[in-house]
Motif scaffolding. Structure first.
Motif, PDB file in Angstrom:
ATOM      1  N   LYS A 146     -61.801 -26.659  16.174  1.00  0.00           N
ATOM      2  CA  LYS A 146     -60.407 -26.834  15.752  1.00  0.00           C
ATOM      3  C   LYS A 146     -59.504 -26.570  16.946  1.00  0.00           C
ATOM      4  O   LYS A 146     -59.525 -25.494  17.527  1.00  0.00           O
ATOM      5  CB  LYS A 146     -60.085 -25.867  14.616  1.00  0.00           C
ATOM      6  N   ASN A 147     -58.748 -27.545  17.307  1.00  0.00           N
ATOM      7  CA  ASN A 147     -57.825 -27.405  18.434  1.00  0.00           C
ATOM      8  C   ASN A 147     -56.477 -26.914  17.933  1.00  0.00           C
ATOM      9  O   ASN A 147     -55.932 -27.421  16.972  1.00  0.00           O
ATOM     10  CB  ASN A 147     -57.633 -28.753  19.137  1.00  0.00           C
ATOM     11  N   VAL A 148     -55.971 -25.903  18.608  1.00  0.00           N
ATOM     12  CA  VAL A 148     -54.654 -25.359  18.284  1.00  0.00           C
ATOM     13  C   VAL A 148     -53.701 -25.842  19.370  1.00  0.00           C
ATOM     14  O   VAL A 148     -53.917 -25.606  20.556  1.00  0.00           O
ATOM     15  CB  VAL A 148     -54.691 -23.813  18.233  1.00  0.00           C
ATOM     16  N   THR A 149     -52.662 -26.505  18.938  1.00  0.00           N
ATOM     17  CA  THR A 149     -51.712 -27.023  19.907  1.00  0.00           C
ATOM     18  C   THR A 149     -50.800 -25.909  20.395  1.00  0.00           C
ATOM     19  O   THR A 149     -50.705 -24.838  19.789  1.00  0.00           O
ATOM     20  CB  THR A 149     -50.859 -28.148  19.291  1.00  0.00           C
ATOM     21  N   LEU A 150     -50.152 -26.156  21.481  1.00  0.00           N
ATOM     22  CA  LEU A 150     -49.215 -25.181  22.042  1.00  0.00           C
ATOM     23  C   LEU A 150     -48.080 -24.910  21.062  1.00  0.00           C
ATOM     24  O   LEU A 150     -47.646 -23.763  20.889  1.00  0.00           O
ATOM     25  CB  LEU A 150     -48.666 -25.700  23.375  1.00  0.00           C
ATOM     26  N   LEU A 151     -47.623 -25.943  20.392  1.00  0.00           N
ATOM     27  CA  LEU A 151     -46.540 -25.781  19.417  1.00  0.00           C
ATOM     28  C   LEU A 151     -46.973 -24.876  18.268  1.00  0.00           C
ATOM     29  O   LEU A 151     -46.209 -24.005  17.827  1.00  0.00           O
ATOM     30  CB  LEU A 151     -46.110 -27.152  18.882  1.00  0.00           C
ATOM     31  N   GLN A 152     -48.212 -25.022  17.791  1.00  0.00           N
ATOM     32  CA  GLN A 152     -48.702 -24.168  16.716  1.00  0.00           C
ATOM     33  C   GLN A 152     -48.819 -22.712  17.182  1.00  0.00           C
ATOM     34  O   GLN A 152     -48.478 -21.788  16.435  1.00  0.00           O
ATOM     35  CB  GLN A 152     -50.062 -24.664  16.227  1.00  0.00           C
ATOM     36  N   ALA A 153     -49.283 -22.518  18.403  1.00  0.00           N
ATOM     37  CA  ALA A 153     -49.425 -21.163  18.931  1.00  0.00           C
ATOM     38  C   ALA A 153     -48.066 -20.493  19.081  1.00  0.00           C
ATOM     39  O   ALA A 153     -47.893 -19.316  18.743  1.00  0.00           O
ATOM     40  CB  ALA A 153     -50.151 -21.202  20.269  1.00  0.00           C
ATOM     41  N   VAL A 154     -47.089 -21.225  19.585  1.00  0.00           N
ATOM     42  CA  VAL A 154     -45.742 -20.670  19.753  1.00  0.00           C
ATOM     43  C   VAL A 154     -45.110 -20.383  18.396  1.00  0.00           C
ATOM     44  O   VAL A 154     -44.462 -19.346  18.214  1.00  0.00           O
ATOM     45  CB  VAL A 154     -44.869 -21.631  20.593  1.00  0.00           C
TER      46      VAL A 154
END
Length: 68
Positions: free
Chosen positions: A5-13
């Protein structure tokens, strides 16, 4: 094949922002409650006429609820 599952930078922020907001809210509420108790003790000291409050005096809350 592994399904990573890839977590995007936007989701992390977004997650970090929500976590930070919740942490700040709880810190604010606990700090406010502590300050309310401290000010309540000072107000009770002033109402009872003891103008000088020292570190050795007991707070009104400890007098109202003695330890068993």
């Amino acid at each position: 094949m592994q399904a990573a599952k890839n977590v995007t930078l936007l989701q992390a922020v977004a997650f970090a922002g929500v976590f930070s907001a919740v942490s700040c809210w709880y810190g604010f509420m606990f700090g406010r409650e502590s300050a309310r108790r401290e000010l309540g003790g000072i107000i009770e000291d002033l109402r009872s006429g003891s103008g000088s409050s020292t570190g050795s005096t007991a707070s009104p809350e400890s007098e109202a609820h003695p330890k068993p």
